[in-house]
Write a protein that holds these residues in place. Structure first.
Motif, short mmCIF file in Angstrom:
data_model
loop_
_atom_site.label_atom_id
_atom_site.label_comp_id
_atom_site.label_asym_id
_atom_site.label_seq_id
_atom_site.Cartn_x
_atom_site.Cartn_y
_atom_site.Cartn_z
N ALA A 95 43.46 32.42 35.89
CA ALA A 95 43.56 33.20 37.13
C ALA A 95 44.60 34.32 36.98
O ALA A 95 44.36 35.47 37.39
CB ALA A 95 43.93 32.28 38.29
N THR A 98 43.32 37.29 35.06
CA THR A 98 42.56 38.28 35.83
C THR A 98 43.51 39.22 36.59
O THR A 98 43.23 40.42 36.70
CB THR A 98 41.56 37.57 36.77
OG1 THR A 98 40.66 36.80 35.94
CG2 THR A 98 40.76 38.56 37.58
N GLY A 116 37.21 33.02 33.40
CA GLY A 116 37.27 33.45 34.80
C GLY A 116 35.89 33.70 35.38
O GLY A 116 34.87 33.30 34.80
N CYS A 130 34.74 25.37 38.92
CA CYS A 130 35.76 26.35 39.33
C CYS A 130 36.88 25.66 40.09
O CYS A 130 36.61 24.88 41.03
CB CYS A 130 35.14 27.40 40.24
SG CYS A 130 33.73 28.27 39.49
N PHE A 132 40.54 27.47 40.57
CA PHE A 132 41.13 28.63 41.26
C PHE A 132 40.10 29.76 41.24
O PHE A 132 39.39 29.93 40.26
CB PHE A 132 42.39 29.12 40.55
CG PHE A 132 43.48 28.09 40.48
CD1 PHE A 132 44.15 27.68 41.63
CD2 PHE A 132 43.84 27.51 39.27
CE1 PHE A 132 45.15 26.72 41.57
CE2 PHE A 132 44.84 26.56 39.21
CZ PHE A 132 45.50 26.16 40.36
N ASN A 133 40.06 30.56 42.30
CA ASN A 133 39.15 31.70 42.33
C ASN A 133 39.89 32.92 41.79
O ASN A 133 40.64 33.58 42.50
CB ASN A 133 38.65 31.94 43.76
CG ASN A 133 37.50 32.94 43.79
OD1 ASN A 133 37.55 33.98 43.14
ND2 ASN A 133 36.47 32.63 44.54
N ASP A 134 39.70 33.19 40.49
CA ASP A 134 40.52 34.21 39.82
C ASP A 134 40.35 35.60 40.43
O ASP A 134 41.34 36.32 40.62
CB ASP A 134 40.21 34.25 38.31
CG ASP A 134 38.79 34.69 38.00
OD1 ASP A 134 37.86 34.15 38.63
OD2 ASP A 134 38.61 35.58 37.14
#
Ligand SMILES: [Zn+2]
Length: 300
Positions: A95, A98, A116, A130, A132-134
Motif C-alpha cells: 500500500a 502505491t 497492489g 485484498c 488494504f486498498n492501496d
C-alpha cells in the motif's frame, strides 16, 4: 526515470496448492531485468504504511484486527489468504508502495507497483485477496497533502472495484471508473461513479472500442489531475476466472490506451498490477510485463 515499487516481502509463502499465483511477484521483475526493459535503478523498496495514513481510509477497528492478527475465521476466509504478521507487513509495504509511486508519478509522469490494485478491500474489511486498498489509501494521501485535487481511478481488472467504489461513494474529488465482467465476482456490485459491466466473451474489438470511446470522454468531463490505473490481467482469454476473452495483444493495447491518454494530457499516472489467474504463470507474467513495456514505450 520510470520508478517501480517492489520488495522481497511482496512474495508471501502460501500453503502448497493455494490458488493464488504468488510467484508472479518474483517473476515479473526478473523477466523485466532479464530482457533489459528496466535496470536495477528503476526499482525501489517501499516503506511500510504508517498507521495514521492507513486510518484516513481504513477504520481503527479493522487496522487493529489486522495488525494484531485477530480477525475472525470468517474475515480471514473472506480475504482468502492465511493471515499472520508477515502478511500484514506485506500489505503495508504494498500500500505504501502505491503512495510512493504516486509521488514519483508526480515527478516523472508514471510509476508502477509490481503488486497492489487491491480494490476489494473496504474501509472496515477485506475480501478477494485484498486487505488494504492501496489505490484508495494513495488517493486520500494525495488529497490530504494537496498533491492532487481531482483523481480518476481507472479500474480495468475483470472484477469490479467494489471496495474502491464504496470508499469513495461520497467523495466528489475522486471519480471511480470500473470496467468489468458483469457476471463475475463480486456478485453484489457496489456503485462506482461509472460502471461498465461487460458480458462474458466480450473480446478485443468490442472491449477496446468501448474503452477508446469512454476514457477520453469521461476524463475530459471530470478533468483529473491524477490517475490511478488498476491493470489486472484477468481479462485474458486464458484466465480461469475472467471470461472476457481478451487476447494478450488486446490487453497490451488496453494498457496503451490508458497510459497514452495520461501522457498526452500530462496527467500523472500510478499503476497497480491487479489480478491474473491464467493456469500458466507465463501467461500472467507476460501480460503484466507488457504493462511495464508499454509504460517504457510511452514514458521512457
Ligand atoms: Zn481481478
Amino acid at each position: 526515470m520510470l520508478k517501480i515499487a517492489w520488495s522481497p516481502v511482496y512474495k508471501y509463502e502460501l500453503p502448497e496448492g493455494h490458488r493464488f499465483p504468488m510467484l508472479k511477484y518474483e517473476l515479473i521483475p526478473e523477466q523485466l531485468l532479464y530482457e533489459g526493459t528496466v535496470t536495477e535503478a528503476n526499482f525501489f523498496h517501499p516503506d511500510p504504511l504508517p498507521e495514521a495514513v492507513a486510518l484516513r481510509t481504513h477504520t481503527q477497528e479493522y487496522w487493529d484486527k489486522l495488525t494484531r492478527v485477530t480477525l475472525s475465521d470468517r474475515e480471514v476466509r473472506a480475504i482468502g489468504f492465511p493471515i499472520n504478521e508477515k502478511f500484514v507487513e506485506r500489505g503495508r509495504h504494498i500500500a505504501n508502495g502505491t503512495i510512493q509511486c504516486a509521488r514519483f508519478a508526480l515527478e516523472h509522469g508514471c510509476a508502477l507497483n509490481v503488486a497492489g490494485g487491491t480494490h476489494h478491500a473496504f474501509a472496515d474489511r477485506g475480501e478477494g485477496f485484498c486487505c488494504f486498498n492501496d489505490q484508495a489509501v494513495a488517493a486520500n494521501y494525495l488529497l490530504d497533502h494537496g498533491l492532487a485535487h481531482r483523481i480518476l481511478i481507472v479500474d480495468l481488472d475483470v472484477h469490479q472495484g467494489n471496495g474502491t467504489a464504496a470508499i469513495f461513494r461520497n467523495e466528489p474529488r475522486v471519480f471511480t471508473f470500473s470496467m468489468h465482467g458483469e457476471r463475475n465476482y463480486p456478485l453484489r456490485k457496489e456503485q462506482s461513479d461509472l460502471d461498465l459491466g461487460l458480458p462474458d466473451g466480450t473480446g478485443d474489438t468490442a472491449y477496446l472500442r468501448l474503452l477508446r470511446d469512454t476514457l477520453p470522454r469521461l476524463a475530459d468531463d471530470f478533468q483529473p489531475d491524477f490517475i490511478f490505473y488498476q491493470s489486472g490481467v484477468d481479462v485474458l482469454a486464458s484466465d480461469k476466472l475472467g471470461r472476457l476473452d481478451l487476447s494478450r495483444e488486446g490487453c497490451r493495447e488496453r494498457d496503451r490506451i490508458v497510459l497514452s491518454y495520461a501522457r498526452q494530457h500530462r496527467i500523472p499516472v500510478a499503476v497497480s498490477m491487479g489480478g491474473g489467474y491464467s493456469p500458466r504463470i507465463a501467461d500472467i507474467v507476460e501480460a503484466h510485463a507488457n504493462t511495464f513495456r508499454v509504460a517504457m514505450e510511452v514514458f521512457g
